[in-house]
Design a protein around this motif. Structure first.
Motif, PDB file in Angstrom:
ATOM      1  N   ARG A 173       0.832  -1.204   0.000  1.00 25.58           N
ATOM      2  CA  ARG A 173       0.000   0.000   0.000  1.00 25.58           C
ATOM      3  C   ARG A 173       0.867   1.255   0.000  1.00 25.58           C
ATOM      4  N   LEU A 174       1.936   1.244   0.797  1.00 25.71           N
ATOM      5  CA  LEU A 174       2.834   2.395   0.841  1.00 25.71           C
ATOM      6  C   LEU A 174       3.536   2.584  -0.500  1.00 25.71           C
ATOM      7  N   ARG A 175       3.949   1.479  -1.088  1.00 28.87           N
ATOM      8  CA  ARG A 175       4.621   1.585  -2.380  1.00 28.87           C
ATOM      9  C   ARG A 175       3.685   2.128  -3.456  1.00 28.87           C
ATOM     10  N   ALA A 176       2.409   1.755  -3.387  1.00 28.69           N
ATOM     11  CA  ALA A 176       1.445   2.288  -4.350  1.00 28.69           C
ATOM     12  C   ALA A 176       1.293   3.793  -4.186  1.00 28.69           C
ATOM     13  N   GLY A 177       1.278   4.262  -2.914  1.00 29.15           N
ATOM     14  CA  GLY A 177       1.209   5.697  -2.658  1.00 29.15           C
ATOM     15  C   GLY A 177       2.446   6.422  -3.148  1.00 29.15           C
ATOM     16  N   LEU A 178       3.602   5.817  -2.962  1.00 30.66           N
ATOM     17  CA  LEU A 178       4.848   6.402  -3.462  1.00 30.66           C
ATOM     18  C   LEU A 178       4.803   6.535  -4.980  1.00 30.66           C
ATOM     19  N   ASP A 179       4.353   5.486  -5.636  1.00 26.38           N
ATOM     20  CA  ASP A 179       4.346   5.476  -7.092  1.00 26.38           C
ATOM     21  C   ASP A 179       3.431   6.559  -7.650  1.00 26.38           C
ATOM     22  N   ALA A 180       2.272   6.751  -6.997  1.00 31.88           N
ATOM     23  CA  ALA A 180       1.284   7.692  -7.524  1.00 31.88           C
ATOM     24  C   ALA A 180       1.590   9.142  -7.185  1.00 31.88           C
ATOM     25  N   SER A 181       2.242   9.390  -6.042  1.00 31.10           N
ATOM     26  CA  SER A 181       2.311  10.756  -5.506  1.00 31.10           C
ATOM     27  C   SER A 181       3.680  11.413  -5.580  1.00 31.10           C
ATOM     28  N   PHE A 182       4.718  10.674  -5.959  1.00 27.88           N
ATOM     29  CA  PHE A 182       6.068  11.231  -5.952  1.00 27.88           C
ATOM     30  C   PHE A 182       6.781  10.924  -7.261  1.00 27.88           C
ATOM     31  N   ASP A 183       7.697  11.834  -7.616  1.00 36.43           N
ATOM     32  CA  ASP A 183       8.428  11.684  -8.872  1.00 36.43           C
ATOM     33  C   ASP A 183       9.688  10.847  -8.728  1.00 36.43           C
ATOM     34  N   TYR A 184      10.254  10.804  -7.541  1.00 37.28           N
ATOM     35  CA  TYR A 184      11.421   9.953  -7.294  1.00 37.28           C
ATOM     36  C   TYR A 184      11.409   9.524  -5.838  1.00 37.28           C
ATOM     37  N   ILE A 185      12.196   8.527  -5.527  1.00 39.51           N
ATOM     38  CA  ILE A 185      12.313   8.083  -4.140  1.00 39.51           C
ATOM     39  C   ILE A 185      13.767   8.182  -3.706  1.00 39.51           C
ATOM     40  N   GLN A 186      13.930   8.379  -2.427  1.00 40.80           N
ATOM     41  CA  GLN A 186      15.259   8.477  -1.835  1.00 40.80           C
ATOM     42  C   GLN A 186      15.444   7.245  -0.940  1.00 40.80           C
ATOM     43  N   LEU A 187      16.333   6.354  -1.352  1.00 41.18           N
ATOM     44  CA  LEU A 187      16.573   5.122  -0.611  1.00 41.18           C
ATOM     45  C   LEU A 187      17.831   5.261   0.237  1.00 41.18           C
ATOM     46  N   PRO A 188      17.727   5.096   1.543  1.00 38.04           N
ATOM     47  CA  PRO A 188      18.914   5.192   2.394  1.00 38.04           C
ATOM     48  C   PRO A 188      19.796   3.955   2.226  1.00 38.04           C
ATOM     49  N   LEU A 189      21.072   4.139   2.463  1.00 39.97           N
ATOM     50  CA  LEU A 189      22.012   3.014   2.416  1.00 39.97           C
ATOM     51  C   LEU A 189      22.860   3.020   3.684  1.00 39.97           C
ATOM     52  N   PRO A 190      22.238   2.875   4.848  1.00 43.63           N
ATOM     53  CA  PRO A 190      23.033   2.926   6.087  1.00 43.63           C
ATOM     54  C   PRO A 190      24.001   1.756   6.164  1.00 43.63           C
ATOM     55  N   TRP A 191      25.264   2.072   6.175  1.00 40.94           N
ATOM     56  CA  TRP A 191      26.324   1.062   6.238  1.00 40.94           C
ATOM     57  C   TRP A 191      26.093   0.135   7.432  1.00 40.94           C
ATOM     58  N   LYS A 192      25.633   0.703   8.525  1.00 41.86           N
ATOM     59  CA  LYS A 192      25.384  -0.066   9.745  1.00 41.86           C
ATOM     60  C   LYS A 192      24.349  -1.163   9.519  1.00 41.86           C
ATOM     61  N   GLN A 193      23.347  -0.868   8.697  1.00 40.67           N
ATOM     62  CA  GLN A 193      22.287  -1.838   8.428  1.00 40.67           C
ATOM     63  C   GLN A 193      22.692  -2.823   7.343  1.00 40.67           C
ATOM     64  N   LEU A 194      23.429  -2.342   6.347  1.00 39.41           N
ATOM     65  CA  LEU A 194      23.863  -3.219   5.262  1.00 39.41           C
ATOM     66  C   LEU A 194      24.937  -4.198   5.703  1.00 39.41           C
ATOM     67  N   SER A 195      25.824  -3.750   6.596  1.00 40.61           N
ATOM     68  CA  SER A 195      26.960  -4.587   6.997  1.00 40.61           C
ATOM     69  C   SER A 195      27.185  -4.495   8.499  1.00 40.61           C
ATOM     70  N   PRO A 196      26.297  -5.103   9.301  1.00 41.29           N
ATOM     71  CA  PRO A 196      26.463  -5.047  10.756  1.00 41.29           C
ATOM     72  C   PRO A 196      27.727  -5.756  11.239  1.00 41.29           C
ATOM     73  N   GLU A 197      28.224  -6.709  10.452  1.00 38.31           N
ATOM     74  CA  GLU A 197      29.470  -7.409  10.756  1.00 38.31           C
ATOM     75  C   GLU A 197      30.460  -7.161   9.625  1.00 38.31           C
ATOM     76  N   GLU A 198      31.718  -7.051   9.961  1.00 40.32           N
ATOM     77  CA  GLU A 198      32.743  -6.768   8.954  1.00 40.32           C
ATOM     78  C   GLU A 198      32.764  -7.860   7.887  1.00 40.32           C
ATOM     79  N   ASN A 199      32.786  -7.413   6.625  1.00 40.72           N
ATOM     80  CA  ASN A 199      32.851  -8.301   5.455  1.00 40.72           C
ATOM     81  C   ASN A 199      31.594  -9.152   5.270  1.00 40.72           C
TER      82      ASN A 199
END
Length: 515
Positions: free
Chosen positions: A190-216
């Motif tokens: 539902r949220l993605r449908a709202g994003l698609d209809a109401s916004f021209d672009y999306i900003q996706l975060p890339l928090p290093w802490k979340q992507l790589s909680p452990e080294e390598n």
């Protein structure tokens, strides 16, 4: 030393909150200083000689509680009346902007002219009473300040309306002007449908802490899901920041190397290489570094900060030459420099980026407002417009990310903090204490001001949905029950008034590359 008289209920103030207090020099850079309240006077003990302007949060009647400043003032033995100097600066700002924007020919019946005239009368009368009756001068100056603040905001809105209409008439609006940020774990259909209809672009975060909680070790699942959806919908994506030294972004294991610049540089290089290679077929623009100039968590020196910026931008250009590269500034008013001499003032950082021929395409500006933390104290619309005007002459596009709360953050901050130190809940407010209605009006005004500037390529609201780890609590467009707030509806109406259609993009096929 600078001295300022302050009064409360007709008497010298015995208590005066020095919230967000700092000095700035003639270049707009912070000046190190200690502040005291003594015998109804604010004492500013500077570490450097020369003129300086005093900034602090100040109550401005119906205009709210805002961070304001004085003109540049020389040191003298006789104290200044604080309210008089704040009123002087704001009245001067109105006159300067009338000249800069070629709007001196406003009719006498125009709201700006009426408020300017009223502010001038109160200010002249305040000047007449400075020496014989400073209390009366204080009261009159506050009346002048409120009128000139109101007039300056009217002026900013009137000017932006003219320019925005011109952009619309000439067809010079960006193709994708309005965006929104999401959290990676918000994958509801539902949220993605709202994003698609109401916004021209999306900003996706890339928090290093979340992507790589452990080294390598990397966890790509959530980002992969968003990348696949954006690709299918043909939705432009700004990804990042890829590198930020904010604690919410950095993995805990990286702090082991915080005093070893060479190792940190190598780890950042490897991280950028992995992320950009994986998502280069999905991302339109990379917010590659954010807030390095603030330098409040790692103790890198000036040359190392610039080297990191150069290395990061060059690497993205090498791996993904078709994408735009964004260098993002945080705390764009530069308060942090008064306390942290290892940092770089924002406009100095901008000049260095240009003069050093660093390869990037656009500036990012991130300004969440409405929380009592560094860089998020409340400011008025004229200050925001003037801050954006500083980027007019650099020949670079600007992407602005903003946010403001739908309720005062006070109780939530106090309840959620684990610190034993007292929490200052007062970030100020704009015209009325923060509420869904105030948030909506502020959003609409800032969108109008920002989109009127010809160098603004996009304006992004920082978060779509309130969530536990949001940077500015209660600032999203949708509450945690997935009910849209007033601000969401105002944003949709603003976008519709720009003449932008509802999106029905055709799906495309590129998928993330595995590393």
């Amino acid at each position: 030393m600078l001295k300022f008289l302050v009064f409360h209920d007709g008497q010298p103030a015995t208590d005066w909150p020095l919230r967000n207090a700092y000095l700035v020099d003639s270049e707009g850079n912070g000046v190190r200083c200690d502040f005291y309240l003594e015998d109804g006077q604010i004492l500013c003990e500077k570490r450097e000689s020369g003129t300086a302007a005093f900034c602090l949060q100040h109550t401005a009647g119906d205009l709210g509680e805002l961070t304001l400043q004085t003109c540049l003032l020389p040191e003298r033995e006789e104290p200044y009346v604080l309210a008089v100097e704040l009123a002087r600066h704001r009245l001067m700002t109105v006159y300067n902007k009338l000249e800069d924007w070629a709007m001196f020919e406003l009719e006498a019946s125009h709201p700006v002219s009426k408020r300017e005239s009223k502010a001038r009368e109160f200010f002249i009368e305040a000047l007449c009473h400075q020496k014989d009756d400073p209390v009366k001068a204080h009261d009159l100056a506050n009346e002048s300040l409120a009128a000139s603040l109101d007039g300056s905001e009217e002026l900013a809105l009137a000017h932006s309306e003219l320019l925005l209409n011109r952009r619309k008439e000439t067809g010079s609006l960006p193709r994708a002007p309005i965006g929104c940020g999401v959290a990676l774990d918000q994958g509801d259909d539902r949220l993605r449908a709202g994003l698609d209809a109401s916004f021209d672009y999306i900003q996706l975060p890339l928090p290093w802490k979340q992507l790589s909680p452990e080294e390598n070790e990397y966890r790509w699942d959530e980002m992969d899901a968003w990348a696949a959806w954006a690709s299918q919908q043909g939705k432009p994506v700004i990804a990042g920041p890829v590198v930020s030294f904010e604690p919410s972004c950095l993995p805990d294991w990286l702090y082991i190397w915080e005093h070893d610049y060479d190792t940190v540089r190598d780890l950042i290089y490897e991280h950028i290489e992995r992320v950009v290679t994986r998502y280069k077929h999905v991302v339109s623009a990379w917010n590659i570094v954010s807030g390095l100039h603030v330098n409040s968590h790692f103790t890198f020196n000036f040359e190392q900060l610039m080297d990191l910026t150069r290395m990061s931008t060059m690497l993205v250009k090498k791996i993904h030459p078709q994408a735009s590269v964004i260098v993002e500034l945080r705390q764009p008013f530069g308060e942090y420099y008064a306390q942290n001499p290892r940092s770089i003032p924002p406009m100095m950082y901008v000049d260095l980026l240009i003069q050093s021929s660093i390869q990037f395409d656009a500036f990012g500006l991130r300004y969440p407002m409405g929380q009592a933390v560094d860089g998020q104290y409340t400011r008025d619309l004229m200050q925001i417009s003037s801050m954006l005007d500083q980027f007019a002459g650099f020949g670079k596009q600007v992407f602005l990310t903003v946010a403001a709360p739908s309720e005062p953050v006070t109780e939530l901050m106090i309840a959620s903090t684990k610190s034993e130190e007292p929490v200052d809940p007062n970030s100020g407010y704009w015209r009325r204490p923060w509420s869904p209605v105030v948030q909506g009006h502020w959003l609409e005004a800032v969108l109008q001001i920002a989109m009127s500037k010809p160098y603004i390529e996009g304006v992004c609201w920082q978060d779509l949905v309130d969530h536990a780890n949001i940077e500015l609590p209660l600032s999203a467009l949708v509450n945690d029950d997935q009910q849209p707030k007033v601000a969401f509806k105002r944003l949709v109406n603003f976008r519709r008034n720009l003449g932008l259609p509802t999106h029905h993009a055709e799906p495309t096929s590129p998928q993330p590359d595995s590393v």
